[in-house]
Design an enzyme around this catalytic site. Sequence first.
Site, mmCIF file in Angstrom:
data_model
loop_
_atom_site.group_PDB
_atom_site.id
_atom_site.type_symbol
_atom_site.label_atom_id
_atom_site.label_comp_id
_atom_site.label_asym_id
_atom_site.label_seq_id
_atom_site.Cartn_x
_atom_site.Cartn_y
_atom_site.Cartn_z
ATOM 1 N N SER A 109 70.353 86.877 7.753
ATOM 2 C CA SER A 109 69.830 86.450 6.813
ATOM 3 C C SER A 109 70.054 86.334 5.640
ATOM 4 C CB SER A 109 68.454 87.049 7.079
ATOM 5 O OG SER A 109 67.840 86.644 8.144
ATOM 6 N N LEU A 120 62.450 84.032 0.459
ATOM 7 C CA LEU A 120 62.411 83.089 1.076
ATOM 8 C C LEU A 120 63.572 83.734 1.162
ATOM 9 C CD1 LEU A 120 62.150 79.486 -0.589
ATOM 10 C CD2 LEU A 120 60.679 80.613 0.866
ATOM 11 N N GLU A 121 63.156 84.043 3.393
ATOM 12 C CA GLU A 121 64.611 84.126 3.813
ATOM 13 C C GLU A 121 65.272 82.813 4.747
ATOM 14 O OE1 GLU A 121 65.486 86.852 7.625
ATOM 15 O OE2 GLU A 121 63.347 86.862 6.956
ATOM 16 N N MET A 122 66.502 82.473 4.705
ATOM 17 C CA MET A 122 67.335 81.409 5.461
ATOM 18 C C MET A 122 68.217 82.301 6.050
ATOM 19 S SD MET A 122 66.851 78.694 4.117
ATOM 20 C CE MET A 122 65.090 79.261 3.710
#
Length: 132
Positions: A109, A120-122
């Site tokens: 992440s 926000l975590e991608m």
Amino acid sequence: MRIDRLDHIVLTVADMNTTIAFYSRVLGMQEITFGDQRKALVFGQQKINLHSAGRPIAPHAASPTPGSADLCFIVAGGIQEVLAHLQTCGVALETGPVPRTGATGPIISVYFRDPDGNLLEMATYDHSGHGS
């Protein structure tokens, strides 16, 4: 009763246009208008409904506040592709890449914030077996 999937979430935002521009440009989501001129962002088979701060649509959360969300999105491709895209968009990282645990296993992440301060975590699923 058996829950099948998450359909949508609601974000309370300080500035509708700023939020739509950010999520469209950085995350590739598509703006839609529905109902009584309500706005949402769609991606895949999900959507994020947007409520303006101070004017939430009933029924709503007990404390609808901009910047109170923490969302994780799974992206296709590798984390290096995500990092390159965020850099191109001029998005400052909060932290990452770091190993985490997703709903179905290990993920890698990166974290950053949207214009309201939502975290926000991608993430990408780690198929190498090195996540935790």
